[in-house]
Scaffold this motif. Sequence first.
Motif, PDB file in Angstrom:
ATOM      1  N   TRP A 242     -33.440 -45.077 -27.095  1.00  0.00           N
ATOM      2  CA  TRP A 242     -32.111 -45.114 -27.728  1.00  0.00           C
ATOM      3  C   TRP A 242     -31.010 -44.946 -26.686  1.00  0.00           C
ATOM      4  O   TRP A 242     -30.005 -45.680 -26.721  1.00  0.00           O
ATOM      5  CB  TRP A 242     -31.994 -44.013 -28.778  1.00  0.00           C
ATOM      6  N   CYS A 243     -31.183 -44.028 -25.770  1.00  0.00           N
ATOM      7  CA  CYS A 243     -30.168 -43.805 -24.731  1.00  0.00           C
ATOM      8  C   CYS A 243     -29.978 -45.061 -23.880  1.00  0.00           C
ATOM      9  O   CYS A 243     -28.847 -45.444 -23.558  1.00  0.00           O
ATOM     10  CB  CYS A 243     -30.567 -42.614 -23.850  1.00  0.00           C
ATOM     11  N   ARG A 244     -31.082 -45.693 -23.549  1.00  0.00           N
ATOM     12  CA  ARG A 244     -30.995 -46.907 -22.731  1.00  0.00           C
ATOM     13  C   ARG A 244     -30.237 -48.008 -23.484  1.00  0.00           C
ATOM     14  O   ARG A 244     -29.349 -48.671 -22.927  1.00  0.00           O
ATOM     15  CB  ARG A 244     -32.413 -47.370 -22.381  1.00  0.00           C
ATOM     16  N   ALA A 245     -30.547 -48.171 -24.772  1.00  0.00           N
ATOM     17  CA  ALA A 245     -29.892 -49.216 -25.564  1.00  0.00           C
ATOM     18  C   ALA A 245     -28.430 -48.878 -25.830  1.00  0.00           C
ATOM     19  O   ALA A 245     -27.551 -49.748 -25.731  1.00  0.00           O
ATOM     20  CB  ALA A 245     -30.639 -49.401 -26.883  1.00  0.00           C
ATOM     21  N   ALA A 246     -28.141 -47.611 -26.161  1.00  0.00           N
ATOM     22  CA  ALA A 246     -26.762 -47.217 -26.441  1.00  0.00           C
ATOM     23  C   ALA A 246     -25.902 -47.303 -25.196  1.00  0.00           C
ATOM     24  O   ALA A 246     -24.707 -47.634 -25.259  1.00  0.00           O
ATOM     25  CB  ALA A 246     -26.735 -45.792 -27.002  1.00  0.00           C
ATOM     26  N   LEU A 247     -26.498 -47.059 -24.032  1.00  0.00           N
ATOM     27  CA  LEU A 247     -25.782 -47.195 -22.768  1.00  0.00           C
ATOM     28  C   LEU A 247     -25.418 -48.666 -22.549  1.00  0.00           C
ATOM     29  O   LEU A 247     -24.283 -48.985 -22.144  1.00  0.00           O
ATOM     30  CB  LEU A 247     -26.669 -46.677 -21.638  1.00  0.00           C
ATOM     31  N   GLY A 248     -26.342 -49.534 -22.849  1.00  0.00           N
ATOM     32  CA  GLY A 248     -26.079 -50.960 -22.693  1.00  0.00           C
ATOM     33  C   GLY A 248     -25.012 -51.466 -23.641  1.00  0.00           C
ATOM     34  O   GLY A 248     -24.265 -52.404 -23.309  1.00  0.00           O
ATOM     35  N   ARG A 249     -24.913 -50.877 -24.823  1.00  0.00           N
ATOM     36  CA  ARG A 249     -23.900 -51.288 -25.795  1.00  0.00           C
ATOM     37  C   ARG A 249     -22.548 -50.624 -25.539  1.00  0.00           C
ATOM     38  O   ARG A 249     -21.567 -50.935 -26.224  1.00  0.00           O
ATOM     39  CB  ARG A 249     -24.365 -50.926 -27.210  1.00  0.00           C
ATOM     40  N   GLY A 250     -22.495 -49.718 -24.589  1.00  0.00           N
ATOM     41  CA  GLY A 250     -21.239 -49.040 -24.289  1.00  0.00           C
ATOM     42  C   GLY A 250     -20.912 -47.900 -25.245  1.00  0.00           C
ATOM     43  O   GLY A 250     -19.790 -47.372 -25.225  1.00  0.00           O
ATOM     44  N   GLU A 251     -21.886 -47.496 -26.064  1.00  0.00           N
ATOM     45  CA  GLU A 251     -21.647 -46.405 -27.014  1.00  0.00           C
ATOM     46  C   GLU A 251     -21.685 -45.040 -26.351  1.00  0.00           C
ATOM     47  O   GLU A 251     -21.103 -44.079 -26.859  1.00  0.00           O
ATOM     48  CB  GLU A 251     -22.690 -46.455 -28.135  1.00  0.00           C
ATOM     49  N   ILE A 252     -22.404 -44.943 -25.238  1.00  0.00           N
ATOM     50  CA  ILE A 252     -22.474 -43.704 -24.479  1.00  0.00           C
ATOM     51  C   ILE A 252     -22.310 -44.034 -23.007  1.00  0.00           C
ATOM     52  O   ILE A 252     -22.410 -45.202 -22.602  1.00  0.00           O
ATOM     53  CB  ILE A 252     -23.802 -42.953 -24.710  1.00  0.00           C
ATOM     54  N   ILE A 253     -22.051 -43.009 -22.219  1.00  0.00           N
ATOM     55  CA  ILE A 253     -21.920 -43.172 -20.777  1.00  0.00           C
ATOM     56  C   ILE A 253     -22.783 -42.119 -20.086  1.00  0.00           C
ATOM     57  O   ILE A 253     -23.196 -41.137 -20.695  1.00  0.00           O
ATOM     58  CB  ILE A 253     -20.457 -43.018 -20.309  1.00  0.00           C
ATOM     59  N   GLU A 254     -23.058 -42.344 -18.824  1.00  0.00           N
ATOM     60  CA  GLU A 254     -23.723 -41.319 -18.019  1.00  0.00           C
ATOM     61  C   GLU A 254     -22.667 -40.415 -17.408  1.00  0.00           C
ATOM     62  O   GLU A 254     -21.611 -40.889 -16.942  1.00  0.00           O
ATOM     63  CB  GLU A 254     -24.559 -41.963 -16.917  1.00  0.00           C
ATOM     64  N   VAL A 255     -22.939 -39.135 -17.388  1.00  0.00           N
ATOM     65  CA  VAL A 255     -22.055 -38.156 -16.766  1.00  0.00           C
ATOM     66  C   VAL A 255     -22.907 -37.198 -15.944  1.00  0.00           C
ATOM     67  O   VAL A 255     -24.108 -37.049 -16.192  1.00  0.00           O
ATOM     68  CB  VAL A 255     -21.247 -37.356 -17.816  1.00  0.00           C
ATOM     69  N   ASP A 256     -22.277 -36.562 -14.975  1.00  0.00           N
ATOM     70  CA  ASP A 256     -22.924 -35.472 -14.245  1.00  0.00           C
ATOM     71  C   ASP A 256     -22.396 -34.160 -14.805  1.00  0.00           C
ATOM     72  O   ASP A 256     -21.177 -33.975 -14.931  1.00  0.00           O
ATOM     73  CB  ASP A 256     -22.602 -35.548 -12.747  1.00  0.00           C
ATOM     74  N   ILE A 257     -23.293 -33.273 -15.155  1.00  0.00           N
ATOM     75  CA  ILE A 257     -22.921 -31.956 -15.649  1.00  0.00           C
ATOM     76  C   ILE A 257     -23.164 -30.945 -14.541  1.00  0.00           C
ATOM     77  O   ILE A 257     -24.257 -30.899 -13.961  1.00  0.00           O
ATOM     78  CB  ILE A 257     -23.745 -31.566 -16.894  1.00  0.00           C
ATOM     79  N   GLU A 258     -22.166 -30.146 -14.257  1.00  0.00           N
ATOM     80  CA  GLU A 258     -22.316 -29.109 -13.239  1.00  0.00           C
ATOM     81  C   GLU A 258     -22.918 -27.858 -13.879  1.00  0.00           C
ATOM     82  O   GLU A 258     -22.449 -27.379 -14.909  1.00  0.00           O
ATOM     83  CB  GLU A 258     -20.977 -28.764 -12.611  1.00  0.00           C
ATOM     84  N   GLY A 259     -23.966 -27.336 -13.264  1.00  0.00           N
ATOM     85  CA  GLY A 259     -24.596 -26.121 -13.750  1.00  0.00           C
ATOM     86  C   GLY A 259     -23.894 -24.883 -13.246  1.00  0.00           C
ATOM     87  O   GLY A 259     -22.968 -24.938 -12.409  1.00  0.00           O
ATOM     88  N   ALA A 260     -24.332 -23.732 -13.719  1.00  0.00           N
ATOM     89  CA  ALA A 260     -23.696 -22.457 -13.373  1.00  0.00           C
ATOM     90  C   ALA A 260     -23.797 -22.153 -11.886  1.00  0.00           C
ATOM     91  O   ALA A 260     -22.924 -21.477 -11.324  1.00  0.00           O
ATOM     92  CB  ALA A 260     -24.325 -21.329 -14.186  1.00  0.00           C
ATOM     93  N   ALA A 261     -24.842 -22.642 -11.230  1.00  0.00           N
ATOM     94  CA  ALA A 261     -25.022 -22.387  -9.802  1.00  0.00           C
ATOM     95  C   ALA A 261     -24.524 -23.546  -8.941  1.00  0.00           C
ATOM     96  O   ALA A 261     -24.804 -23.592  -7.743  1.00  0.00           O
ATOM     97  CB  ALA A 261     -26.497 -22.118  -9.508  1.00  0.00           C
ATOM     98  N   GLY A 262     -23.783 -24.482  -9.549  1.00  0.00           N
ATOM     99  CA  GLY A 262     -23.239 -25.607  -8.801  1.00  0.00           C
ATOM    100  C   GLY A 262     -24.154 -26.816  -8.744  1.00  0.00           C
ATOM    101  O   GLY A 262     -23.777 -27.857  -8.190  1.00  0.00           O
ATOM    102  N   GLN A 263     -25.354 -26.701  -9.314  1.00  0.00           N
ATOM    103  CA  GLN A 263     -26.267 -27.852  -9.321  1.00  0.00           C
ATOM    104  C   GLN A 263     -25.760 -28.900 -10.312  1.00  0.00           C
ATOM    105  O   GLN A 263     -24.942 -28.608 -11.179  1.00  0.00           O
ATOM    106  CB  GLN A 263     -27.699 -27.394  -9.662  1.00  0.00           C
ATOM    107  N   ARG A 264     -26.265 -30.117 -10.182  1.00  0.00           N
ATOM    108  CA  ARG A 264     -25.824 -31.195 -11.068  1.00  0.00           C
ATOM    109  C   ARG A 264     -27.012 -31.786 -11.816  1.00  0.00           C
ATOM    110  O   ARG A 264     -28.126 -31.844 -11.306  1.00  0.00           O
ATOM    111  CB  ARG A 264     -25.115 -32.295 -10.273  1.00  0.00           C
ATOM    112  N   ARG A 265     -26.726 -32.205 -13.040  1.00  0.00           N
ATOM    113  CA  ARG A 265     -27.743 -32.830 -13.873  1.00  0.00           C
ATOM    114  C   ARG A 265     -27.114 -34.041 -14.555  1.00  0.00           C
ATOM    115  O   ARG A 265     -26.018 -33.945 -15.113  1.00  0.00           O
ATOM    116  CB  ARG A 265     -28.249 -31.838 -14.913  1.00  0.00           C
ATOM    117  N   CYS A 266     -27.820 -35.165 -14.512  1.00  0.00           N
ATOM    118  CA  CYS A 266     -27.331 -36.363 -15.173  1.00  0.00           C
ATOM    119  C   CYS A 266     -27.599 -36.246 -16.675  1.00  0.00           C
ATOM    120  O   CYS A 266     -28.675 -35.821 -17.089  1.00  0.00           O
ATOM    121  CB  CYS A 266     -28.027 -37.598 -14.612  1.00  0.00           C
ATOM    122  N   ALA A 267     -26.597 -36.597 -17.469  1.00  0.00           N
ATOM    123  CA  ALA A 267     -26.720 -36.506 -18.922  1.00  0.00           C
ATOM    124  C   ALA A 267     -25.963 -37.671 -19.544  1.00  0.00           C
ATOM    125  O   ALA A 267     -25.336 -38.485 -18.843  1.00  0.00           O
ATOM    126  CB  ALA A 267     -26.184 -35.165 -19.423  1.00  0.00           C
TER     127      ALA A 267
END
Length: 401
Positions: A242-267
């Motif tokens: 679903w994420c792959r398809a919704a990304l292709g349709r422009g319904e969602i985007i990828e973002v980087d989330i910064e964690g409490a210790a400064g690490q990053r996670r793609c969401a």
Amino acid sequence: MPDLIPNTRARRLFLDRHALAEPPSGPATGQALHDLIERIGFVQVDSINTVARAHDMILWSRRQAYRPPALKRLLERDRCLWEHWTHDASILPARLHGIWQHRFTRDADRLRENWRSWFRDGYEAQFDTILNRIAKDGPVGTSDVGEGEVRGKGGWWDWHPSKTALEWLWRTGQIAVTRRDGFAKIYDLTERVIPAAQRAPFPADQVTDWACGSALDHLGFGTSREIAAYWNAIAPGAAKDWCRAALGRGEIIEVDIEGAAGQRRCAFARPETLDIVPPEAPARLRILSPFDPVLRDRDRAEFLFGFRYRIEVFVPEPKRIFGYYVFPVLEGDRLIGRIDAKAFRDAGSLRVKGFWPEPEVRLTKLRLARLEAELDRLARFSGCNRVEFLDGWERPSMTQP
């Protein structure tokens, strides 16, 4: 490169989606309470009552005018809420029953072999007997069925056959919880509990889109794993697709989330999320249920807040780090510690055994005053008239391994 959502903003966005970025004031009955549950998605049910049951404390943390009879009315009289399973037993809006019908079928197929190996033989033979009895005589609880059956002395795996049958019929949607007596579930036929308008089947080909889209809206942002786990209604692979398809349709985007210790996670997030400025949470302290929606996904909470929390109910007492049932403490948009408290209602006392601040958190005079004020409110909610601090209640900072 994906846009970055800094940690403070990510925490505030997540707390706002879960009604913890605003003062815990306002009405907490009727439609207002129903709207609050719709907003946070669902409320987990748990039997432990050291201070208050999980579902009651979750709602109280957000609306401190809340009292348990208001929830009971919505469940048992108005029938706009019902009780079933997400990742655990939960209270949900009744409008979701049509979606859960697909889960009933899935669970019946998935659990059949496991249950046959886990439980005593004979429970399947009780299905028709129990259904016929309920149809003829009305609601039943565990104590009403299984006459003459050997009662188990162990845990859930040692249920007697009729208790197992009741649980199966509930998990597969053939009966529903009509009320609770104390904390014991009382079951009736589903058509007598869930209003007809709420039992209309939801289109099967839309379940994944609903499960993923609504989970993302409740979370604010999330990985495909977090999206799948929110309702626990679809498989992780379906959420990835679903994420792959919704990304292709422009319904969602990828973002980087910064964690409490400064690490990053793609969401993933809705495109408009980047324009949202979430409110700054009040500086007051709140004592949360260990099963609060903000902490339900322990890994996500640790990433966002730097707060590692594991409940120790099932840990032998000598091996516990903190205590049997320790409550997380939220201050503004930070989880600043945990507190071991228990209501002794016969004595009218809420007793505090220990408070452990997180590293770099000091129990200043202002913070102590806020903690005492929240404990006073919690004492009243739990049926006590005072707070007692036991000797040695101020503990050193510790983290949970």
